[in-house]
Motif scaffolding. Structure first.
Motif, PDB file in Angstrom:
ATOM      1  N   ASP A  36      -3.776  -1.296  11.620  1.00 11.29           N
ATOM      2  CA  ASP A  36      -4.593  -1.879  10.699  1.00 11.29           C
ATOM      3  C   ASP A  36      -4.259  -2.460   9.429  1.00 11.29           C
ATOM      4  O   ASP A  36      -4.369  -3.652   8.779  1.00 11.29           O
ATOM      5  N   ASN A  37      -3.095  -1.639   8.718  1.00  6.81           N
ATOM      6  CA  ASN A  37      -2.646  -1.807   7.593  1.00  6.81           C
ATOM      7  C   ASN A  37      -1.070  -1.969   7.557  1.00  6.81           C
ATOM      8  O   ASN A  37      -0.605  -2.016   6.488  1.00  6.81           O
ATOM      9  N   TRP A  38      -0.597  -2.489   8.709  1.00  9.15           N
ATOM     10  CA  TRP A  38       0.770  -2.457   8.981  1.00  9.15           C
ATOM     11  C   TRP A  38       1.401  -3.434   7.871  1.00  9.15           C
ATOM     12  O   TRP A  38       2.499  -3.105   7.299  1.00  9.15           O
ATOM     13  N   THR A  39       0.761  -4.407   7.734  1.00 12.88           N
ATOM     14  CA  THR A  39       1.382  -5.807   6.871  1.00 12.88           C
ATOM     15  C   THR A  39       1.845  -5.173   5.412  1.00 12.88           C
ATOM     16  O   THR A  39       3.025  -5.226   4.895  1.00 12.88           O
ATOM     17  N   GLU A  40       0.811  -4.563   4.806  1.00 12.93           N
ATOM     18  CA  GLU A  40       0.860  -4.006   3.558  1.00 12.93           C
ATOM     19  C   GLU A  40       1.604  -2.685   3.281  1.00 12.93           C
ATOM     20  O   GLU A  40       1.966  -2.334   2.336  1.00 12.93           O
ATOM     21  N   LEU A  41       1.566  -1.961   4.436  1.00  9.47           N
ATOM     22  CA  LEU A  41       2.309  -0.733   4.461  1.00  9.47           C
ATOM     23  C   LEU A  41       3.758  -1.031   4.684  1.00  9.47           C
ATOM     24  O   LEU A  41       4.533  -0.281   3.980  1.00  9.47           O
ATOM     25  N   MET A  42       4.151  -2.072   5.265  1.00 14.51           N
ATOM     26  CA  MET A  42       5.520  -2.149   5.743  1.00 14.51           C
ATOM     27  C   MET A  42       6.270  -3.384   4.667  1.00 14.51           C
ATOM     28  O   MET A  42       7.202  -3.718   4.874  1.00 14.51           O
ATOM     29  N   ALA A  43       5.434  -3.857   3.694  1.00 22.14           N
ATOM     30  CA  ALA A  43       5.941  -5.024   2.894  1.00 22.14           C
ATOM     31  C   ALA A  43       7.201  -4.616   2.139  1.00 22.14           C
ATOM     32  O   ALA A  43       7.890  -5.500   1.955  1.00 22.14           O
ATOM     33  N   PHE A  44       7.373  -3.349   1.962  1.00 17.12           N
ATOM     34  CA  PHE A  44       8.588  -3.052   1.184  1.00 17.12           C
ATOM     35  C   PHE A  44      10.005  -3.276   1.902  1.00 17.12           C
ATOM     36  O   PHE A  44      10.941  -3.561   1.208  1.00 17.12           O
ATOM     37  N   LEU A  45       9.884  -3.438   3.036  1.00 19.24           N
ATOM     38  CA  LEU A  45      11.074  -3.804   4.059  1.00 19.24           C
ATOM     39  C   LEU A  45      11.568  -5.025   3.580  1.00 19.24           C
ATOM     40  O   LEU A  45      12.855  -5.501   4.044  1.00 19.24           O
ATOM     41  N   LYS A  50       0.769  -1.149  -0.100  1.00 22.44           N
ATOM     42  CA  LYS A  50       0.110  -0.060  -0.075  1.00 22.44           C
ATOM     43  C   LYS A  50       0.670   1.295   0.018  1.00 22.44           C
ATOM     44  O   LYS A  50       1.906   1.286   0.561  1.00 22.44           O
ATOM     45  N   CYS A  51       0.465   2.073  -0.681  1.00 28.26           N
ATOM     46  CA  CYS A  51       1.195   3.543  -0.643  1.00 28.26           C
ATOM     47  C   CYS A  51       1.409   4.094   0.470  1.00 28.26           C
ATOM     48  O   CYS A  51       0.283   4.613   1.144  1.00 28.26           O
ATOM     49  N   ILE A  52       2.562   4.610   0.903  1.00 27.29           N
ATOM     50  CA  ILE A  52       2.777   5.058   2.180  1.00 27.29           C
ATOM     51  C   ILE A  52       2.313   6.628   1.966  1.00 27.29           C
ATOM     52  O   ILE A  52       1.972   7.519   2.724  1.00 27.29           O
ATOM     53  N   VAL A  53       2.465   7.335   0.543  1.00 23.26           N
ATOM     54  CA  VAL A  53       2.110   8.616   0.442  1.00 23.26           C
ATOM     55  C   VAL A  53       0.614   8.804   0.680  1.00 23.26           C
ATOM     56  O   VAL A  53       0.229   9.861   1.542  1.00 23.26           O
ATOM     57  N   HIS A  54      -0.199   7.692   0.091  1.00 18.07           N
ATOM     58  CA  HIS A  54      -1.472   7.891   0.410  1.00 18.07           C
ATOM     59  C   HIS A  54      -1.963   7.704   1.861  1.00 18.07           C
ATOM     60  O   HIS A  54      -2.800   8.490   2.576  1.00 18.07           O
ATOM     61  N   ILE A  99       4.692  14.915  11.543  1.00 24.79           N
ATOM     62  CA  ILE A  99       5.241  14.439  10.259  1.00 24.79           C
ATOM     63  C   ILE A  99       6.669  13.852  10.435  1.00 24.79           C
ATOM     64  O   ILE A  99       7.110  12.731  10.150  1.00 24.79           O
ATOM     65  N   LYS A 100       7.429  14.517  11.268  1.00 27.63           N
ATOM     66  CA  LYS A 100       8.716  14.166  11.563  1.00 27.63           C
ATOM     67  C   LYS A 100       8.812  13.022  12.372  1.00 27.63           C
ATOM     68  O   LYS A 100       9.448  11.955  11.982  1.00 27.63           O
ATOM     69  N   ASP A 101       7.739  12.562  13.289  1.00 24.39           N
ATOM     70  CA  ASP A 101       8.110  11.396  14.066  1.00 24.39           C
ATOM     71  C   ASP A 101       7.259  10.239  13.325  1.00 24.39           C
ATOM     72  O   ASP A 101       7.737   9.093  13.588  1.00 24.39           O
ATOM     73  N   LEU A 102       6.322  10.632  12.503  1.00 23.11           N
ATOM     74  CA  LEU A 102       5.680   9.408  11.673  1.00 23.11           C
ATOM     75  C   LEU A 102       6.581   9.044  10.544  1.00 23.11           C
ATOM     76  O   LEU A 102       6.801   7.806  10.310  1.00 23.11           O
ATOM     77  N   ARG A 103       7.475   9.960  10.140  1.00 27.17           N
ATOM     78  CA  ARG A 103       8.286   9.590   9.124  1.00 27.17           C
ATOM     79  C   ARG A 103       9.570   8.644   9.648  1.00 27.17           C
ATOM     80  O   ARG A 103      10.020   7.814   8.922  1.00 27.17           O
ATOM     81  N   THR A 109       3.079   4.782  -5.044  1.00 23.89           N
ATOM     82  CA  THR A 109       2.302   4.484  -6.341  1.00 23.89           C
ATOM     83  C   THR A 109       2.723   6.028  -7.336  1.00 23.89           C
ATOM     84  O   THR A 109       2.245   6.251  -8.283  1.00 23.89           O
ATOM     85  N   ASN A 110       3.757   6.613  -6.858  1.00 29.67           N
ATOM     86  CA  ASN A 110       4.209   7.858  -7.388  1.00 29.67           C
ATOM     87  C   ASN A 110       4.671   7.729  -8.839  1.00 29.67           C
ATOM     88  O   ASN A 110       4.469   8.585  -9.684  1.00 29.67           O
ATOM     89  N   PRO A 111       5.246   6.432  -9.309  1.00 30.20           N
ATOM     90  CA  PRO A 111       5.548   6.321 -10.687  1.00 30.20           C
ATOM     91  C   PRO A 111       4.258   6.408 -11.474  1.00 30.20           C
ATOM     92  O   PRO A 111       4.333   7.045 -12.620  1.00 30.20           O
ATOM     93  N   VAL A 112       3.288   5.660 -11.286  1.00 28.96           N
ATOM     94  CA  VAL A 112       1.853   5.945 -11.918  1.00 28.96           C
ATOM     95  C   VAL A 112       1.450   7.047 -11.722  1.00 28.96           C
ATOM     96  O   VAL A 112       0.752   7.566 -12.803  1.00 28.96           O
ATOM     97  N   GLU A 113       1.454   7.818 -10.634  1.00 32.48           N
ATOM     98  CA  GLU A 113       0.805   9.084 -10.732  1.00 32.48           C
ATOM     99  C   GLU A 113       1.437  10.137 -11.326  1.00 32.48           C
ATOM    100  O   GLU A 113       1.088  11.075 -11.887  1.00 32.48           O
ATOM    101  N   ALA A 114       3.166   9.938 -11.461  1.00 31.40           N
ATOM    102  CA  ALA A 114       3.766  10.894 -12.452  1.00 31.40           C
ATOM    103  C   ALA A 114       3.237  10.588 -14.117  1.00 31.40           C
ATOM    104  O   ALA A 114       3.100  11.768 -14.517  1.00 31.40           O
ATOM    105  N   LEU A 115       2.917   9.415 -14.171  1.00 31.57           N
ATOM    106  CA  LEU A 115       2.374   9.241 -15.754  1.00 31.57           C
ATOM    107  C   LEU A 115       0.850   9.847 -15.857  1.00 31.57           C
ATOM    108  O   LEU A 115       0.574  10.558 -16.771  1.00 31.57           O
TER     109      LEU A 115
END
Length: 412
Positions: A323-332, A262-266, A284-288, A345-351
């Motif tokens: 609630d969305n932990w598994t899919e948010l952190m899958a990239f690790l 799932k997209c971190i930006v969203h 934002i600093k702490d969540l980052r 999903t920034n690449p497709v949003e750039a398109l």
């Protein structure tokens, strides 16, 4: 009887010379509406057609065939210099086929169809294209004719949308962009689904474009997944999505081995919806710290620290992430070089930004077909801006091969 003017006569005519000079000094150029160059071109075409039939009749006589001239057929054709009135010579046996402008052709190799498609791809409406052709080339073409020309791309679109795909894709991005389309006398929002990918060789491509009336929905995305499968896709390593409810279930029903990211930006946007302005910068600093952690253990520790600081006031943020932990952190679980490519999903949003920019002048479309034609032409004629190879892909390939040896394509 007055002698018919030749090209030399026109060029040597002082009046023509004055008109050409006036045209050039007016900064309008030689081509365009009311250009004297069209008269020269018209005479040149007619002269060349006369030369064609003379050569044809010489060959006929040399071959022992009896054939003669049989008058001319007047015809108006389109050229870059405007309309030309030409006279196509005929032969008595009806065997002469002019090369410059064929019997059934109405265009002087002007590439006008391509110019119409290029203007349409830039987001111009049919009426805009008609007006621009009139202003630039002095050519008057009906809106109906322009629509017919743009319709020629429909078989190409159908072939492209049903083409066979590769069996394995390391990364696929799914996202939707919304447009207003006229249906049954009113304009409704239609979701335009884009499937953007990175293949095993690191090449980026758009695998499909899909339109669904009435907005975006998880079940409709499920149909998109089925279409990809029917066209040859057997496995996708990572599917990057936004936070649409029910999306993950639809994806994994078709591709059960796929990891959903799932997209971190969203997620950040959703987290910040109800945050007080005074708290945003520090929050934002702490969540980052959560999503920039290099390990899942570190990310969990960062989220616990965030909860200790902000949990009382912003319980909903902590709940969303848990609630969305598994899919948010899958990239690790993936190579470091690949993480930045998949946690958003920034690449497709750039398109999509490219698509919006190309068609920014349009508020709504007369039909879904009109929208599909314009978007397809926009992206296909601007591939350099989005069809780029993924950076550092060779090292990512090696790491994927080590982590998922049974899923990568095997070379013969």
């Amino acid at each position: 009887m007055n002698k018919k003017k030749t090209i030399e006569d026109l060029l040597n005519d002082p009046k023509m010379s004055d008109r050409l000079k006036e045209r050039l000094y007016s900064k309008k150029g030689l081509l365009g509406k009311e250009s004297p160059f069209s008269e020269i071109l018209q005479q040149m075409v007619n002269t060349m057609l006369e030369g064609e039939i003379e050569s044809f009749l010489l060959e006929e006589r040399a071959s022992g065939h009896v054939n003669k001239r049989n008058g001319r057929t007047p015809k108006r054709v389109v050229s870059d210099a405007g309309f030309l009135d030409i006279s196509t010579p005929r032969d008595r046996n009806g065997d002469f086929e002019p090369e410059l402008v064929g019997k059934r052709e109405r265009e002087l190799s002007s590439g006008l169809d391509d110019q119409i498609l290029a203007l349409y791809a830039q987001g111009n409406s049919v009426e805009d294209v008609r007006r621009l052709l009139e202003e630039i080339y002095g050519v008057s073409i009906s809106a109906g004719r322009i629509s017919q020309i743009t319709d020629k791309v429909l078989p190409e679109i159908q072939e492209w949308r049903t083409r066979s795909l590769q069996s394995f894709y390391p990364i696929v991005y799914l996202d939707a962009i919304h447009f207003k389309v006229r249906q049954e006398g009113k304009y409704i929002s239609s979701a335009f689904y884009t499937v953007y990918s990175v293949d095993w060789e690191g090449n980026r491509d758009v695998l499909g474009l899909y339109i669904n009336s009435g907005g975006e929905g998880a079940k409709k995305w499920g149909l998109v997944m089925e279409d990809l499968k029917s066209r040859g896709v057997a496995d996708i390593l990572v599917v990057c999505t936004d936070d649409l409810q029910g999306f993950s279930e639809q994806i994994q029903e078709v591709f059960p081995a796929s990891v959903v990211q799932k997209c971190i930006v969203h997620q950040m946007r959703n987290s910040l919806k109800y945050v007080d302005e005074a708290d945003k910068k520090a929050l934002i600093k702490d969540l980052r710290q959560v999503y920039t952690s290099t390990t899942e253990e570190g990310a969990k520790t960062a989220l616990s620290a965030f909860e200790a600081t902000w949990g009382k006031k912003y319980k909903y943020i902590v709940r969303q992430w848990r609630d969305n932990w598994t899919e948010l952190m899958a990239f690790l679980d993936f190579p470091v070089g690949m993480r930045k490519m998949i946690y958003t999903t920034n690449p497709v949003e750039a398109l999509h930004r490219i698509m919006r920019k190309l068609i920014k002048s349009k508020a709504a479309w007369a039909s879904e077909t009109a929208l599909l034609k314009q978007l397809y032409l926009s992206i296909s004629r601007n591939e350099k801006s989005w069809k780029k190879n993924a950076r550092g892909w060779t090292s990512i390939q090696r790491e994927i091969m080590e982590l998922y040896p049974d899923r990568v394509p095997q070379k013969n």
